[in-house]
Design an enzyme around this catalytic site. Structure first.
Site, short mmCIF file in Angstrom:
data_model
loop_
_atom_site.label_atom_id
_atom_site.label_comp_id
_atom_site.label_asym_id
_atom_site.label_seq_id
_atom_site.Cartn_x
_atom_site.Cartn_y
_atom_site.Cartn_z
N GLU A 61 1.39 0.21 -4.93
CA GLU A 61 0.92 1.49 -5.44
C GLU A 61 2.13 2.40 -5.55
O GLU A 61 2.72 2.76 -4.53
CB GLU A 61 -0.09 2.11 -4.46
CG GLU A 61 -1.39 1.36 -4.33
CD GLU A 61 -2.35 2.09 -3.39
OE1 GLU A 61 -3.48 2.38 -3.81
OE2 GLU A 61 -1.97 2.38 -2.25
N ASP A 108 0.85 -1.18 0.00
CA ASP A 108 0.00 0.00 0.00
C ASP A 108 0.89 1.24 0.00
O ASP A 108 1.90 1.29 0.71
CB ASP A 108 -0.87 -0.03 1.26
CG ASP A 108 -1.89 1.08 1.29
OD1 ASP A 108 -2.75 1.11 0.39
OD2 ASP A 108 -1.82 1.92 2.20
#
Ligand code: CA
Length: 664
Positions: free
Chosen positions: A377, A348
């Site tokens: 990400e 993340d």
């Protein structure tokens, strides 16, 4: 509590003194860090030893409890300073079943109870660590659990899901709804006979299931599981323990661990690998959190004024570049990979971390098994407190071999920009997005035909190989695909929406990047127009299994594409040179992308493959090399046996808002 320890406790309470025993460091770089790994707690029936990393402490204690929550400590153990910032203590008795916390004193102030930073078992709500024998956590057959066959990243087809979303609907026929072990149930189905849960994923044919945060997070009160509570789980508390609310008994520290392993084992048995969504970029609590209570300031970046930096948008940002935080992340990831048999990690806000940490994690995982995948990400919620060229951002992915990132370019070129939910793009027939689609089709590599000019803008390549490129059109964030299409095309008929859903999934599943499907999109999942559903109720988030029956046609289409991709290596060459050489774009009008792949050099049984993505509202005619072609996908139907028909000649007509796949 024994008398001796009570005296010690009273003495320090009354005295409140000391400090001679406290180390001061000029900078975080000077904090000593132990080499090799260390355990905060090691249990054996004859003794339990504790070891806490607290280099700035003047005093550290271990408190022992009978319960995971409530009640006073029955024993307090004073820890002794050891090497490398560690404090140690041990108890020569059998402590199995007890709970413990650490408390650290700095500058005369006790920081508060914490289960430590490395707790591997905890009581309810993760406030106390648990002393267990890890042998008790293995479900039957665990020793025989092996990772399913998988050669390389380019072969992955990833399916992102949340335990509760996919199993909470009673129609699913699943007994352990919302739990890890929902997936150790076989032969589950709806009233109408549609497969659900594990069997659904097997039927769809994906290779990897990506589970939303499943380490212990704080937003769900594990004491109140009889009341429906929902959260995505991006609020980490204990990184090395499974979340309690997904277990059938969060009070028993062994249960959540055993059930997590049961879940992994069931997926493996079904031939599906498991990817964990990991959130090392921030913690839910700061002042009251485990990191701050052990070593204040160290684990987080500060801004120029000395305040907590906030590149996560969640109140803090961790400092992966600091030696112990880096070591912590490497060890935590490796722990899940080796002890829980996890096959991949999705980071993340990976852009908050630094490049070296990500590369070090890759190296460490390679030693366990090089087929473990990594992606993340490639961005942050705000600019992190580290120079851009040191950050694991998307544009630096080429510096991190074996680490992939999500392509927001491909996603936005398909469905429209982030944050502008009512604006569409290629799928809606808006011109100017063709290069963004081509960029996605080649998996983001520098393809010779992807030349930018004044008319055709397009993204810049950031990958070293197409295996570093995650192709997707939707994920848990934002509107799911059906909702987005509905929002951008409010007057569309049901048939048009279905057609566009199929067109979008065709682009993703014929891309040379790694395809990623948001759970439920394979049968037109809706979240009723809500984009950010992280804490919304089950009524919004639950997958409605009735839709599998209603949109069986869409499911069969996506399943067919998955099957074609798995059967045909030409769609997943994995190497930049091969994609540049054997994938060629054919001339096409605006809002249409057409390409030809030479299959033979990729050892494919199909020698020439042509794919046309027509987003226009009218049929289009595409010139193709003269020949006879068999049809595998046309007018919203996929036939994996290519029995839909034969096309011959040097041109082909493609229906409005549809994809065509033909081959020789
Ligand atoms: Ca929890």
């Amino acid at each position: 509590m024994n008398y001796k320890n009570l005296c010690g406790m009273l003495f320090s309470l009354l005295c409140g003194c000391s400090s001679a025993n406290q180390e001061k460091y000029a900078s975080f770089d000077d904090y000593p860090v132990p080499e090799g790994s260390w355990e905060e707690m090691s249990y054996s029936p004859s003794a339990t030893s504790f070891s806490a990393w607290a280099p700035t402490a003047e005093e550290v204690r271990v408190l022992l409890y009978e319960q995971g929550e409530g009640g006073a400590p029955y024993e307090m153990i004073q820890m002794k300073r050891a090497e490398d910032g560690l404090w140690e203590a041990s108890m020569k008795s059998d402590l199995k079943g007890k709970f413990y916390t650490f408390n650290v004193k700095i500058d005369g102030r006790w920081q508060g109870d914490t289960p430590g930073i490395k707790a591997k078992a905890v009581g309810v709500n993760g406030n106390r660590a648990a002393i267990i024998d890890f042998k008790d956590t293995n479900p039957q057959g665990w020793e025989k659990d092996v990772r399913p066959q998988f050669a390389q990243m380019s072969d992955a087809i990833i399916y992102e899901m949340h335990f509760r979303d996919i199993s909470i609907d009673t129609v699913s026929g699943i007994k352990n709804r919302g739990k890890f072990i929902a997936f150790s149930e076989e032969n589950t189905h709806t009233f109408w006979g549609e497969k659900t849960g594990l069997d659904h994923l097997k039927e769809l044919g994906i290779t990897h299931v990506h589970i939303l945060p499943s380490f212990d997070f704080s937003s769900i009160d594990e004491n109140k599981l009889d009341v429906p509570q929902y959260n995505w789980g991006y609020d980490p508390k204990n990184y090395n323990v499974p979340e309690g609310s997904y277990s059938t008994n969060p009070f028993d520290p062994v249960t959540r661990i055993r059930e997590f392993k049961q879940m992994v084992m069931a997926f493996h048995k079904a031939g599906i690998r498991v990817v964990m969504d990991v959130v090392y970029n921030h913690t839910a609590s700061t002042t009251d959190g485990n990191f701050e209570r052990m070593v204040p300031g160290y684990f987080y970046r500060q801004d120029k004024d000395g305040n907590l930096a906030n590149a996560s948008g969640c109140g803090n940002e961790t400092a992966s570049e600091r030696a112990m935080m880096r070591k912590y992340m490497i060890e935590s990831v490796c722990y899940w990979a080796s002890k829980y048999h996890i096959d991949g990690f999705r980071f993340d806000l990976m852009g908050v971390h630094d490049i070296q940490t990500m590369n070090d994690i890759r190296l460490a995982l390679d030693k366990i098994d090089p087929t473990i995948i990594m992606y993340g990400e490639g961005w942050a919620a705000a600019a992190p407190q580290l120079p851009f060229d040191e950050l694991a951002m998307k544009n630096n992915v080429y510096k991190m071999p074996g680490v992939a990132a999500f392509s927001d370019e491909f996603r936005d070129s398909l469905r429209g920009p982030f944050g502008q939910d009512d604006m569409g793009a290629f799928l809606l027939g808006r011109k100017g997005h063709e290069n963004g689609i081509r960029f996605g089709i080649v998996g983001g590599v520098k393809h010779p035909q992807l030349k930018k000019d004044s008319v055709n803008a397009g993204p810049d390549s950031w990958v070293g190989s197409p295996s570093q490129f995650i192709s997707y059109v939707s994920c848990h964030d934002d509107l799911c695909l059906a909702d987005r299409l509905k929002k951008t095309l409010s007057n569309a008929s049901e048939a048009e929406l279905v057609a566009l859903q199929k067109l979008a999934e065709t682009a993703v599943l014929t891309s040379q990047g790694v395809p990623f499907i948001f759970s439920g999109d394979e049968f037109m999942r809706t979240k009723y127009g809500n984009p950010n559903t992280y804490n919304m109720s089950d009524s919004i988030n639950a997958i409605n299994w009735f839709r599998k029956t209603k949109y069986r046609d869409v499911f069969d289409y996506v399943k067919g594409l998955v099957e074609i991709r798995k059967a045909h290596p030409a769609f997943r060459m994995g190497k930049t040179e091969l994609v540049c050489e054997y994938l060629e774009f054919l001339p096409a009008p605006s809002s249409v992308v057409a390409f030809l792949i030479k299959g033979a050099p990729c050892n494919d049984t199909w020698s020439n493959i042509i794919v046309v993505l027509n987003a226009q509202k009218i049929p289009v005619v595409i010139q193709i090399p003269e020949g006879e072609y068999r049809v595998a996908c046309k007018d919203g139907i996929v036939d994996t046996k290519s029995g839909i028909g034969v096309i011959s000649g040097n041109q082909v007509k493609v229906s409005p808002r549809s994809a065509l796949i033909i081959h020789q």
